[in-house]
Scaffold this motif. Structure first.
Motif, mmCIF file in Angstrom:
data_model
loop_
_atom_site.group_PDB
_atom_site.id
_atom_site.type_symbol
_atom_site.label_atom_id
_atom_site.label_comp_id
_atom_site.label_asym_id
_atom_site.label_seq_id
_atom_site.Cartn_x
_atom_site.Cartn_y
_atom_site.Cartn_z
ATOM 1 N N MET A 1 0.853 -1.200 0.000
ATOM 2 C CA MET A 1 0.000 0.000 0.000
ATOM 3 C C MET A 1 0.883 1.242 0.000
ATOM 4 O O MET A 1 1.807 1.343 0.796
ATOM 5 N N PRO A 2 0.641 2.194 -0.904
ATOM 6 C CA PRO A 2 1.487 3.399 -0.985
ATOM 7 C C PRO A 2 1.257 4.343 0.196
ATOM 8 O O PRO A 2 0.269 4.247 0.919
ATOM 9 N N ARG A 3 2.174 5.257 0.367
ATOM 10 C CA ARG A 3 2.069 6.240 1.448
ATOM 11 C C ARG A 3 0.901 7.199 1.208
ATOM 12 O O ARG A 3 0.479 7.420 0.078
ATOM 13 N N ASP A 4 0.435 7.791 2.298
ATOM 14 C CA ASP A 4 -0.692 8.716 2.276
ATOM 15 C C ASP A 4 -0.272 10.043 1.652
ATOM 16 O O ASP A 4 0.580 10.756 2.188
ATOM 17 N N LEU A 5 -0.878 10.399 0.532
ATOM 18 C CA LEU A 5 -0.502 11.632 -0.162
ATOM 19 C C LEU A 5 -1.030 12.872 0.537
ATOM 20 O O LEU A 5 -0.453 13.951 0.393
ATOM 21 N N ASP A 6 -2.097 12.758 1.306
ATOM 22 C CA ASP A 6 -2.556 13.901 2.087
ATOM 23 C C ASP A 6 -1.542 14.287 3.153
ATOM 24 O O ASP A 6 -1.485 15.452 3.572
ATOM 25 N N ALA A 7 -0.760 13.314 3.596
ATOM 26 C CA ALA A 7 0.230 13.577 4.643
ATOM 27 C C ALA A 7 1.540 14.118 4.081
ATOM 28 O O ALA A 7 2.420 14.532 4.852
ATOM 29 N N LEU A 8 1.694 14.115 2.763
ATOM 30 C CA LEU A 8 2.921 14.602 2.136
ATOM 31 C C LEU A 8 2.977 16.120 2.227
ATOM 32 O O LEU A 8 2.114 16.818 1.675
ATOM 33 N N ASP A 332 11.261 14.829 3.953
ATOM 34 C CA ASP A 332 12.181 13.723 4.240
ATOM 35 C C ASP A 332 11.582 12.784 5.280
ATOM 36 O O ASP A 332 11.704 11.553 5.171
ATOM 37 N N ASP A 333 10.924 13.363 6.285
ATOM 38 C CA ASP A 333 10.291 12.547 7.319
ATOM 39 C C ASP A 333 9.195 11.671 6.718
ATOM 40 O O ASP A 333 9.028 10.505 7.106
ATOM 41 N N TRP A 334 8.445 12.227 5.785
ATOM 42 C CA TRP A 334 7.377 11.459 5.118
ATOM 43 C C TRP A 334 7.953 10.247 4.398
ATOM 44 O O TRP A 334 7.388 9.151 4.446
ATOM 45 N N LEU A 335 9.081 10.461 3.735
ATOM 46 C CA LEU A 335 9.702 9.351 3.007
ATOM 47 C C LEU A 335 10.284 8.308 3.947
ATOM 48 O O LEU A 335 10.356 7.121 3.599
ATOM 49 N N ARG A 336 10.728 8.741 5.122
ATOM 50 C CA ARG A 336 11.321 7.788 6.066
ATOM 51 C C ARG A 336 10.283 6.888 6.727
ATOM 52 O O ARG A 336 10.618 5.830 7.253
ATOM 53 N N GLU A 337 9.029 7.327 6.689
ATOM 54 C CA GLU A 337 7.983 6.479 7.243
ATOM 55 C C GLU A 337 7.864 5.211 6.408
ATOM 56 O O GLU A 337 7.874 5.259 5.171
ATOM 57 N N PRO A 338 7.763 4.054 7.053
ATOM 58 C CA PRO A 338 7.614 2.809 6.287
ATOM 59 C C PRO A 338 6.314 2.806 5.493
ATOM 60 O O PRO A 338 5.308 3.408 5.924
ATOM 61 N N GLU A 339 6.337 2.175 4.339
ATOM 62 C CA GLU A 339 5.121 2.075 3.533
ATOM 63 C C GLU A 339 4.088 1.261 4.295
ATOM 64 O O GLU A 339 4.406 0.243 4.907
ATOM 65 N N PRO A 340 2.815 1.709 4.278
ATOM 66 C CA PRO A 340 1.769 0.939 4.979
ATOM 67 C C PRO A 340 1.659 -0.465 4.419
ATOM 68 O O PRO A 340 1.841 -0.703 3.221
ATOM 69 N N SER A 341 1.356 -1.387 5.283
ATOM 70 C CA SER A 341 1.224 -2.779 4.871
ATOM 71 C C SER A 341 -0.172 -3.040 4.355
ATOM 72 O O SER A 341 -1.153 -2.443 4.799
ATOM 73 N N ASP A 342 -0.278 -3.954 3.385
ATOM 74 C CA ASP A 342 -1.587 -4.354 2.879
ATOM 75 C C ASP A 342 -2.285 -5.318 3.841
ATOM 76 O O ASP A 342 -3.483 -5.594 3.687
#
Length: 344
Positions: A1-8, A332-342
């Motif tokens: 599952m991709p990262r949350d774009l609202d949080a970017l 950078d912090d957003w990218l360091r967050e692990p991708e959400p798991s499915d």
């Protein structure tokens, strides 16, 4: 599952005043004003013009219909405040909202009061939401260039960190002769206001060259058609002129047949500074995060590329270097967050 774009974390550099509304906001202001709305404004179907057809006049007619509800100080303040709240929900750290005050001046006693209301509410919205709301004053191509000089002088009087931050030129790219607006941009530039005119959406590279030659822009609203002439694109990159690209707008106005045709990757690969923008969510039913989602789903950009687009938007903003550094760190912090798991 991709990262949350609202949080970017991102900056929003291409959003128009009336066009920033949602259908619900439009209905609310219409009720306050006692004005009926045409079904085409509230049917939850975005304006869509077939490629190859001139859709600008249909767009402008709907926009003018919507603008009729913005007929009081209360309505103007509501739009600024709601735009800030909407951007806050989408991870925007800075909103540079574009407005032509002459459209609203008759309702509040003139050009100066109209701009002062908007600037005052921008300051309030900044405090209320945490999104830095800055104001770009824009002249219109469908009015006389002398009107643009009046608007530029007004913008110049209010130039500054907590006032007007740039001067633009919007509306139909086909209208007028670009060189005729050069004096207005000179007035703004002499007051320290960067130029951020529209260009290169409805018209192609030749028009873009005229915009660059005569208006000396720091950013160009749209500019996407520069992809058609690699030499021009290289020149824009070398000059450090950022492009405010609005993919959904390009498709809805028939510039490109579908989202996958928008040459975003061509611009990025050429080294262009690209800031994604929503343009007019009211008519296109597509907000800021939707532009990043389109880049992901239709153009195949991964999270690292999307993060770089967010960085580009921040760098292209007219915020302070200190604020930019903080927001870039948050990307950078957003990218360091692990991708959400499915996994559920």
């Amino acid at each position: 599952m991709p990262r949350d774009l609202d949080a970017l974390p991102k900056a929003h550099l291409h959003l128009h005043f009336t066009g920033s509304m949602s259908i619900a906001s439009l209905q609310h202001l219409a009720e306050l004003a006692g004005i009926g709305l045409h079904d085409s404004l509230v049917d939850a179907e975005g304006l869509l013009v077939p490629p190859g057809q001139r859709g600008w006049y249909r767009f402008q007619r709907l926009y003018e219909m919507a603008r009729q509800v913005v007929c009081s100080e209360q309505a103007m303040r509501y739009i600024v405040a709601q735009a800030a709240r909407d951007d806050a929900a989408e991870g925007s750290r800075r909103l540079e909202l574009q407005v032509d005050p002459s459209s609203y001046a008759p309702h509040v006693g003139g050009l100066a009061p109209a701009l002062e209301i908007i600037l005052d509410e921008a300051r309030r919205a900044t405090d209320a939401t945490g999104v830095q709301v800055a104001i770009v004053v824009a002249a219109s191509r469908v009015r006389h260039p002398l009107d643009a000089r009046t608007i530029a002088r007004l913008a110049a009087r209010h130039a500054g960190e907590n006032g007007v931050i740039a001067f633009g030129l919007s509306n139909n790219e086909r209208a007028g002769v670009t060189a005729d607006w050069e004096p207005a941009f000179r007035i703004a530039r002499n007051a320290g206001l960067p130029g951020v005119p529209h260009g290169g959406e409805l018209l192609g590279p030749r028009h873009l060259r005229q915009v660059v030659e005569h208006l000396n822009p720091s950013r160009i609203g749209h500019g996407v058609r520069s992809a058609e002439e690699p030499r021009l694109l290289d020149e824009l990159v070398a000059a450090g002129i950022a492009l405010e690209v609005c993919p959904a707008s390009n498709v809805h106005l028939g510039v490109y047949r579908e989202a996958g045709d928008v040459p975003l990757r061509t611009l990025i690969d050429a080294g262009a500074t690209v800031a994604l923008g929503a343009d007019d969510p009211l008519l296109f039913l597509s907000r800021l995060t939707d532009q990043y989602r389109l880049a992901r789903d239709d153009l195949g950009l991964g999270d690292h590329e999307l993060a770089e687009l967010a960085r580009s938007s921040i760098r292209a903003s007219l915020a302070s270097e200190e604020d930019k550094a903080r927001w870039l760190s948050e990307v950078d912090d957003w990218l360091r967050e692990p991708e959400p798991s499915d996994a559920g």
